[in-house]
Design a protein around this motif. Structure first.
Motif, PDB file in Angstrom:
ATOM      1  N   VAL A 136       0.654  -1.186   0.112  1.00  0.00           N
ATOM      2  CA  VAL A 136       0.220   0.071  -0.025  1.00  0.00           C
ATOM      3  C   VAL A 136       0.962   1.165  -0.111  1.00  0.00           C
ATOM      4  O   VAL A 136       1.749   1.499   0.922  1.00  0.00           O
ATOM      5  N   LEU A 137       0.659   2.032  -0.686  1.00  0.00           N
ATOM      6  CA  LEU A 137       1.364   3.421  -1.139  1.00  0.00           C
ATOM      7  C   LEU A 137       0.473   4.681  -0.780  1.00  0.00           C
ATOM      8  O   LEU A 137      -0.765   5.179  -1.498  1.00  0.00           O
ATOM      9  N   ALA A 138       0.297   4.562   0.728  1.00  0.00           N
ATOM     10  CA  ALA A 138      -0.480   5.763   1.339  1.00  0.00           C
ATOM     11  C   ALA A 138       0.087   6.965   1.681  1.00  0.00           C
ATOM     12  O   ALA A 138       1.262   6.951   2.133  1.00  0.00           O
ATOM     13  N   VAL A 139      -0.252   7.994   1.088  1.00  0.00           N
ATOM     14  CA  VAL A 139       0.020   9.242   1.222  1.00  0.00           C
ATOM     15  C   VAL A 139      -0.919  10.212   1.836  1.00  0.00           C
ATOM     16  O   VAL A 139      -2.107  10.191   1.694  1.00  0.00           O
ATOM     17  N   THR A 163      -0.276  15.909   3.387  1.00  0.00           N
ATOM     18  CA  THR A 163       0.655  16.770   3.499  1.00  0.00           C
ATOM     19  C   THR A 163       1.831  16.085   2.655  1.00  0.00           C
ATOM     20  O   THR A 163       3.141  16.671   2.665  1.00  0.00           O
ATOM     21  N   GLN A 164       1.397  15.228   1.744  1.00  0.00           N
ATOM     22  CA  GLN A 164       2.191  14.659   0.846  1.00  0.00           C
ATOM     23  C   GLN A 164       3.312  13.719   1.475  1.00  0.00           C
ATOM     24  O   GLN A 164       4.775  13.790   1.153  1.00  0.00           O
ATOM     25  N   GLU A 165       3.180  13.260   2.604  1.00  0.00           N
ATOM     26  CA  GLU A 165       4.208  12.091   2.998  1.00  0.00           C
ATOM     27  C   GLU A 165       3.513  10.519   2.749  1.00  0.00           C
ATOM     28  O   GLU A 165       2.505  10.480   3.000  1.00  0.00           O
ATOM     29  N   LEU A 166       4.699   9.792   2.688  1.00  0.00           N
ATOM     30  CA  LEU A 166       4.349   8.513   2.387  1.00  0.00           C
ATOM     31  C   LEU A 166       4.529   7.707   3.733  1.00  0.00           C
ATOM     32  O   LEU A 166       5.315   7.902   4.668  1.00  0.00           O
ATOM     33  N   GLY A 190      -8.026   5.979   4.456  1.00  0.00           N
ATOM     34  CA  GLY A 190      -7.969   6.999   3.220  1.00  0.00           C
ATOM     35  C   GLY A 190      -9.060   6.755   2.253  1.00  0.00           C
ATOM     36  O   GLY A 190      -9.915   5.927   2.288  1.00  0.00           O
ATOM     37  N   SER A 191      -9.060   7.449   1.255  1.00  0.00           N
ATOM     38  CA  SER A 191     -10.017   7.463   0.483  1.00  0.00           C
ATOM     39  C   SER A 191      -9.262   7.323  -0.962  1.00  0.00           C
ATOM     40  O   SER A 191      -8.278   7.210  -1.371  1.00  0.00           O
ATOM     41  N   ASP A 192     -10.219   7.089  -2.038  1.00  0.00           N
ATOM     42  CA  ASP A 192      -9.705   7.074  -3.625  1.00  0.00           C
ATOM     43  C   ASP A 192      -8.533   5.982  -3.721  1.00  0.00           C
ATOM     44  O   ASP A 192      -7.714   6.337  -4.428  1.00  0.00           O
ATOM     45  N   ALA A 193      -8.727   4.982  -3.289  1.00  0.00           N
ATOM     46  CA  ALA A 193      -7.762   3.876  -3.315  1.00  0.00           C
ATOM     47  C   ALA A 193      -7.997   3.395  -4.881  1.00  0.00           C
ATOM     48  O   ALA A 193      -9.094   2.987  -5.452  1.00  0.00           O
ATOM     49  N   GLU A 194      -6.625   3.023  -5.550  1.00  0.00           N
ATOM     50  CA  GLU A 194      -6.688   2.597  -6.865  1.00  0.00           C
ATOM     51  C   GLU A 194      -5.515   1.688  -6.924  1.00  0.00           C
ATOM     52  O   GLU A 194      -4.531   2.118  -6.677  1.00  0.00           O
ATOM     53  N   VAL A 202      -3.188   4.949  -2.098  1.00  0.00           N
ATOM     54  CA  VAL A 202      -4.408   5.506  -1.244  1.00  0.00           C
ATOM     55  C   VAL A 202      -4.053   6.969  -0.990  1.00  0.00           C
ATOM     56  O   VAL A 202      -2.962   7.352  -0.332  1.00  0.00           O
ATOM     57  N   LYS A 203      -4.735   7.922  -1.403  1.00  0.00           N
ATOM     58  CA  LYS A 203      -4.760   9.224  -1.092  1.00  0.00           C
ATOM     59  C   LYS A 203      -5.395   9.753   0.250  1.00  0.00           C
ATOM     60  O   LYS A 203      -6.289   9.268   0.789  1.00  0.00           O
ATOM     61  N   ASP A 204      -4.631  10.939   0.756  1.00  0.00           N
ATOM     62  CA  ASP A 204      -5.298  11.548   1.758  1.00  0.00           C
ATOM     63  C   ASP A 204      -5.702  10.755   3.054  1.00  0.00           C
ATOM     64  O   ASP A 204      -6.623  10.687   3.659  1.00  0.00           O
TER      65      ASP A 204
END
Length: 184
Positions: free
Chosen positions: A52-55, A58-61, A105-109, A130-132
């Motif tokens: 999972v690449l979760a961000v 504040t744009q931190e992984l 988070g939301s908007d997982a793709e 996954v964003k936000d």
């Protein structure tokens, strides 16, 4: 052998060699179509995996650091784990993210897949973006897990890889897919 592709090998025999809880070792006999050469090969059959690449906003992984038994070292890598049979990779990724880090988070793709080691492993690893993400949950480690969550600015990913701070090959594949996806 064709000039375009090497000859295919046909499976002639498949025997369970060992059941090792999270994977099975199979001894498989193959025959090469072009000349009839045969050989026995060992293959590890296991479930597919997810990274999972979760961000964060504040744009931190979100990465995790954990002890890895194979190398007997700590490893910095994206959170992830086993996809249960029949489970959607995105749902599995969101589940693993929450269990291992407490982030949701939301908007997982799905942004890609890779074969972890096609020479001996039969499975795939899915990469879910996954964003936000925000920390909203308690941790729910499996019995043999103990992870520390660490946040790294997206712009530092190239440095983390260059400095060998991330050495897990599947994690490196996941980071590459993320960088391509984000255009960084």
């Amino acid at each position: 052998m064709s000039k375009v592709l090497p000859s295919k090998w046909d499976l002639e025999d498949d025997n369970l060699h060992a059941d090792c809880r999270i994977f099975e070792v199979h001894k498989r006999r193959y025959r090469r179509k072009s000349d009839g050469v045969t050989g026995d090969f060992f293959v590890l059959d296991t479930n597919d995996w997810v990274n999972v690449l979760a961000v964060t906003p504040t744009q931190e992984l979100v990465l995790v650091r954990q002890f890895r038994y194979g190398t007997q070292e700590f490893s910095l890598e994206p959170p992830g784990g086993v996809i249960e049979l029949g489970e959607d990779p995105i749902k599995a990724g969101l589940r693993e993210l929450e269990e291992e880090t407490g982030y949701v988070g939301s908007d997982a793709e799905l942004i890609g897949t890779a074969r972890p080691n096609a020479a001996i492993l039969s499975n795939r690893c899915f990469f879910v973006f996954v964003k936000d993400v925000k920390k909203t949950s308690d941790l729910a480690f499996d019995e043999h897990e103990e992870l520390i969550t660490e946040l790294y600015p997206i712009n530092d990913l190239r440095t983390l890889v260059t400095n060998n701070e991330i050495t897990h090959s599947i994690g490196l594949n996941a980071i590459l897919k993320l960088m391509i996806h984000l255009g960084i």
